[in-house]
Design a protein around this motif. Structure first.
Motif, PDB file in Angstrom:
ATOM      1  N   SER A 175       0.724  -1.034  -0.259  1.00  0.00           N
ATOM      2  CA  SER A 175      -0.153   0.389  -0.120  1.00  0.00           C
ATOM      3  C   SER A 175       1.022   1.255  -0.243  1.00  0.00           C
ATOM      4  O   SER A 175       0.006   2.596   0.231  1.00  0.00           O
ATOM      5  N   ALA A 176       2.581   1.184  -0.044  1.00  0.00           N
ATOM      6  CA  ALA A 176       2.628   2.646   0.242  1.00  0.00           C
ATOM      7  C   ALA A 176       4.367   1.785  -1.061  1.00  0.00           C
ATOM      8  O   ALA A 176       5.052   2.641  -0.696  1.00  0.00           O
ATOM      9  N   SER A 177       3.923   1.281  -1.661  1.00  0.00           N
ATOM     10  CA  SER A 177       4.676   1.139  -3.136  1.00  0.00           C
ATOM     11  C   SER A 177       3.512   0.958  -4.128  1.00  0.00           C
ATOM     12  O   SER A 177       2.794   0.722  -3.946  1.00  0.00           O
ATOM     13  N   ALA A 178       4.175   1.543  -5.354  1.00  0.00           N
ATOM     14  CA  ALA A 178       4.353   0.957  -6.313  1.00  0.00           C
ATOM     15  C   ALA A 178       5.220   1.003  -7.790  1.00  0.00           C
ATOM     16  O   ALA A 178       6.236   1.222  -8.138  1.00  0.00           O
ATOM     17  N   GLY A 179       4.689   0.164  -8.955  1.00  0.00           N
ATOM     18  CA  GLY A 179       5.214   0.081 -10.029  1.00  0.00           C
ATOM     19  C   GLY A 179       5.374   0.716 -10.550  1.00  0.00           C
ATOM     20  O   GLY A 179       4.464   1.993 -10.928  1.00  0.00           O
ATOM     21  N   VAL A 180       5.761   0.757 -12.025  1.00  0.00           N
ATOM     22  CA  VAL A 180       5.761   1.246 -13.615  1.00  0.00           C
ATOM     23  C   VAL A 180       4.299   1.707 -14.347  1.00  0.00           C
ATOM     24  O   VAL A 180       4.515   2.116 -14.349  1.00  0.00           O
ATOM     25  N   THR A 181       3.817  -0.438 -13.824  1.00  0.00           N
ATOM     26  CA  THR A 181       2.424   0.087 -14.258  1.00  0.00           C
ATOM     27  C   THR A 181       1.820  -0.759 -12.628  1.00  0.00           C
ATOM     28  O   THR A 181       2.120  -1.619 -11.865  1.00  0.00           O
ATOM     29  N   PRO A 182       0.304  -1.053 -12.827  1.00  0.00           N
ATOM     30  CA  PRO A 182      -0.536  -2.174 -11.674  1.00  0.00           C
ATOM     31  C   PRO A 182      -0.357  -2.498 -12.030  1.00  0.00           C
ATOM     32  O   PRO A 182      -0.230  -3.679 -10.846  1.00  0.00           O
ATOM     33  N   ALA A 183      -0.161  -3.514 -13.674  1.00  0.00           N
ATOM     34  CA  ALA A 183       0.421  -4.615 -13.965  1.00  0.00           C
ATOM     35  C   ALA A 183       1.969  -5.347 -12.861  1.00  0.00           C
ATOM     36  O   ALA A 183       1.432  -6.395 -13.219  1.00  0.00           O
ATOM     37  N   LYS A 184       2.221  -4.948 -13.600  1.00  0.00           N
ATOM     38  CA  LYS A 184       3.858  -5.086 -13.042  1.00  0.00           C
ATOM     39  C   LYS A 184       3.290  -4.349 -11.567  1.00  0.00           C
ATOM     40  O   LYS A 184       4.681  -5.533 -11.370  1.00  0.00           O
ATOM     41  N   HIS A 185       3.431  -4.189 -10.829  1.00  0.00           N
ATOM     42  CA  HIS A 185       3.121  -3.511  -9.793  1.00  0.00           C
ATOM     43  C   HIS A 185       2.840  -5.454  -8.630  1.00  0.00           C
ATOM     44  O   HIS A 185       3.626  -5.760  -8.165  1.00  0.00           O
ATOM     45  N   GLU A 186       1.894  -5.568  -9.401  1.00  0.00           N
ATOM     46  CA  GLU A 186       1.005  -6.666  -8.697  1.00  0.00           C
ATOM     47  C   GLU A 186       1.614  -7.958  -9.172  1.00  0.00           C
ATOM     48  O   GLU A 186       2.367  -8.837  -8.569  1.00  0.00           O
ATOM     49  N   ALA A 187       2.971  -8.219 -10.454  1.00  0.00           N
ATOM     50  CA  ALA A 187       3.273  -9.133 -11.015  1.00  0.00           C
ATOM     51  C   ALA A 187       4.575  -9.821 -10.119  1.00  0.00           C
ATOM     52  O   ALA A 187       5.334 -10.122  -9.372  1.00  0.00           O
ATOM     53  N   ALA A 188       5.480  -8.400  -9.385  1.00  0.00           N
ATOM     54  CA  ALA A 188       6.218  -7.885  -8.936  1.00  0.00           C
ATOM     55  C   ALA A 188       5.724  -8.730  -7.487  1.00  0.00           C
ATOM     56  O   ALA A 188       6.707  -9.141  -6.753  1.00  0.00           O
ATOM     57  N   LEU A 189       4.752  -7.946  -6.514  1.00  0.00           N
ATOM     58  CA  LEU A 189       4.090  -8.270  -5.516  1.00  0.00           C
ATOM     59  C   LEU A 189       4.322 -10.491  -5.487  1.00  0.00           C
ATOM     60  O   LEU A 189       4.428 -11.112  -5.045  1.00  0.00           O
ATOM     61  N   GLU A 190       3.370 -11.092  -6.671  1.00  0.00           N
ATOM     62  CA  GLU A 190       3.695 -11.914  -6.528  1.00  0.00           C
ATOM     63  C   GLU A 190       4.571 -12.473  -6.130  1.00  0.00           C
ATOM     64  O   GLU A 190       5.204 -14.167  -6.025  1.00  0.00           O
ATOM     65  N   THR A 191       5.508 -12.258  -6.991  1.00  0.00           N
ATOM     66  CA  THR A 191       7.253 -13.001  -7.692  1.00  0.00           C
ATOM     67  C   THR A 191       7.850 -12.731  -5.810  1.00  0.00           C
ATOM     68  O   THR A 191       8.754 -13.958  -5.396  1.00  0.00           O
ATOM     69  N   MET A 192       7.827 -12.093  -5.559  1.00  0.00           N
ATOM     70  CA  MET A 192       8.313 -11.635  -3.849  1.00  0.00           C
ATOM     71  C   MET A 192       7.332 -12.375  -3.201  1.00  0.00           C
ATOM     72  O   MET A 192       7.903 -13.160  -1.742  1.00  0.00           O
ATOM     73  N   ARG A 193       6.321 -12.820  -3.182  1.00  0.00           N
ATOM     74  CA  ARG A 193       5.732 -14.279  -1.858  1.00  0.00           C
ATOM     75  C   ARG A 193       5.920 -15.016  -2.604  1.00  0.00           C
ATOM     76  O   ARG A 193       6.404 -16.237  -1.347  1.00  0.00           O
ATOM     77  N   SER A 194       6.533 -15.563  -3.821  1.00  0.00           N
ATOM     78  CA  SER A 194       6.974 -16.907  -3.934  1.00  0.00           C
ATOM     79  C   SER A 194       8.148 -16.855  -3.612  1.00  0.00           C
ATOM     80  O   SER A 194       8.802 -17.957  -3.701  1.00  0.00           O
ATOM     81  N   CYS A 195       9.453 -15.751  -3.072  1.00  0.00           N
ATOM     82  CA  CYS A 195      10.497 -15.989  -2.303  1.00  0.00           C
ATOM     83  C   CYS A 195       9.968 -15.892  -1.321  1.00  0.00           C
ATOM     84  O   CYS A 195      11.321 -15.705  -0.465  1.00  0.00           O
ATOM     85  N   GLN A 196       9.445 -16.036  -0.376  1.00  0.00           N
ATOM     86  CA  GLN A 196       8.567 -15.910   0.400  1.00  0.00           C
ATOM     87  C   GLN A 196       9.222 -14.496   1.827  1.00  0.00           C
ATOM     88  O   GLN A 196       9.566 -14.389   2.579  1.00  0.00           O
ATOM     89  N   ILE A 197       8.813 -13.381   0.793  1.00  0.00           N
ATOM     90  CA  ILE A 197       8.507 -12.361   1.523  1.00  0.00           C
ATOM     91  C   ILE A 197       7.409 -11.959   1.416  1.00  0.00           C
ATOM     92  O   ILE A 197       5.940 -12.074   0.635  1.00  0.00           O
ATOM     93  N   GLU A 198       7.021 -11.327   2.772  1.00  0.00           N
ATOM     94  CA  GLU A 198       5.426 -11.115   3.211  1.00  0.00           C
ATOM     95  C   GLU A 198       5.254 -10.204   2.068  1.00  0.00           C
ATOM     96  O   GLU A 198       5.602  -8.755   2.705  1.00  0.00           O
ATOM     97  N   ILE A 199       4.241  -9.993   1.788  1.00  0.00           N
ATOM     98  CA  ILE A 199       3.726  -8.609   1.559  1.00  0.00           C
ATOM     99  C   ILE A 199       2.283  -8.057   2.341  1.00  0.00           C
ATOM    100  O   ILE A 199       1.270  -8.769   2.707  1.00  0.00           O
ATOM    101  N   GLN A 200       2.388  -6.818   2.449  1.00  0.00           N
ATOM    102  CA  GLN A 200       1.729  -6.568   3.675  1.00  0.00           C
ATOM    103  C   GLN A 200       0.297  -5.296   3.012  1.00  0.00           C
ATOM    104  O   GLN A 200       1.165  -4.496   2.234  1.00  0.00           O
ATOM    105  N   ASN A 201      -0.604  -5.245   3.191  1.00  0.00           N
ATOM    106  CA  ASN A 201      -1.352  -4.128   2.470  1.00  0.00           C
ATOM    107  C   ASN A 201      -2.397  -3.028   4.283  1.00  0.00           C
ATOM    108  O   ASN A 201      -3.083  -3.085   3.605  1.00  0.00           O
ATOM    109  N   SER A 202      -1.040  -2.849   4.610  1.00  0.00           N
ATOM    110  CA  SER A 202      -1.760  -2.034   5.655  1.00  0.00           C
ATOM    111  C   SER A 202      -2.229  -0.417   5.062  1.00  0.00           C
ATOM    112  O   SER A 202      -1.665  -0.390   4.724  1.00  0.00           O
TER     113      SER A 202
END
Length: 176
Positions: free
Chosen positions: A149-176
């Motif tokens: 919620s305090a991050s943004a990507g080059v596009t919304p789709a790329k933001h979501e893709a990066a979040l999914e990649t990080m989830r796959s690498c056991q990085i927790e994604i928060q949406n506080s």
């Protein structure tokens, strides 16, 4: 437990400058809120290029001069500067997406205590993911989180893709 915050590239050129986006503008207040409420050390990265940027490998692939040291675009957004007032933080200039010195700085800030790392900032799909992966690789057993919620990507789709990649690498994604 120490909680270390990494604020990635909250610079004018990524918000409303040369590479700015409406999504970047939208997350500034939330990023500032997280910075103001954070109890603990903060690392602030600054994408930092020289006048020869267009001659670099990155410049050949992204031929948009940005974050040239000393320019207004290189500076942190004024609201971010204001949020950092009175906070203990270190500025980390980096010439590329990820800062190879960031893990060593995290280790110094942890000072032998157990710790977590939370990242936020710009751009999720380039610099945030690069720095999150570097930290996770250096400290595979710690909790590494990204505040979406305090991050943004080059596009919304790329933001979501990066979040999914990080989830796959056991990085927790928060949406506080």
């Amino acid at each position: 437990m120490k909680h270390i915050l990494v604020a990635v590239d909250l610079q004018n050129d990524f918000i409303d400058g040369a590479l700015g986006t409406p999504e970047a503008v939208e997350i500034v207040e939330r990023a500032c809120e997280r910075i103001r409420s954070h109890e603990g050390p903060i690392l602030v990265t600054l994408d930092t290029h020289g006048a020869e940027y267009l001659e670099t490998r990155e410049g050949r692939f992204l031929p948009v001069p940005h974050c040239v040291k000393g320019t207004d675009g290189w500076k942190l957004h004024p609201k971010v500067e204001e949020a950092l007032l009175g906070k203990a933080y270190l500025r980390v200039e980096k010439p590329t997406f990820g800062s190879v010195e960031l893990p060593a700085l995290v280790k110094v800030l942890a000072n032998g205590e157990p710790f977590t790392v939370t990242l936020l900032g710009l751009c999720t799909d380039i610099c945030v993911v690069s720095n999150a992966m570097l930290i996770k690789a250096a400290f595979p057993e710690i909790d590494v989180c990204v505040d979406a919620s305090a991050s943004a990507g080059v596009t919304p789709a790329k933001h979501e893709a990066a979040l999914e990649t990080m989830r796959s690498c056991q990085i927790e994604i928060q949406n506080s």
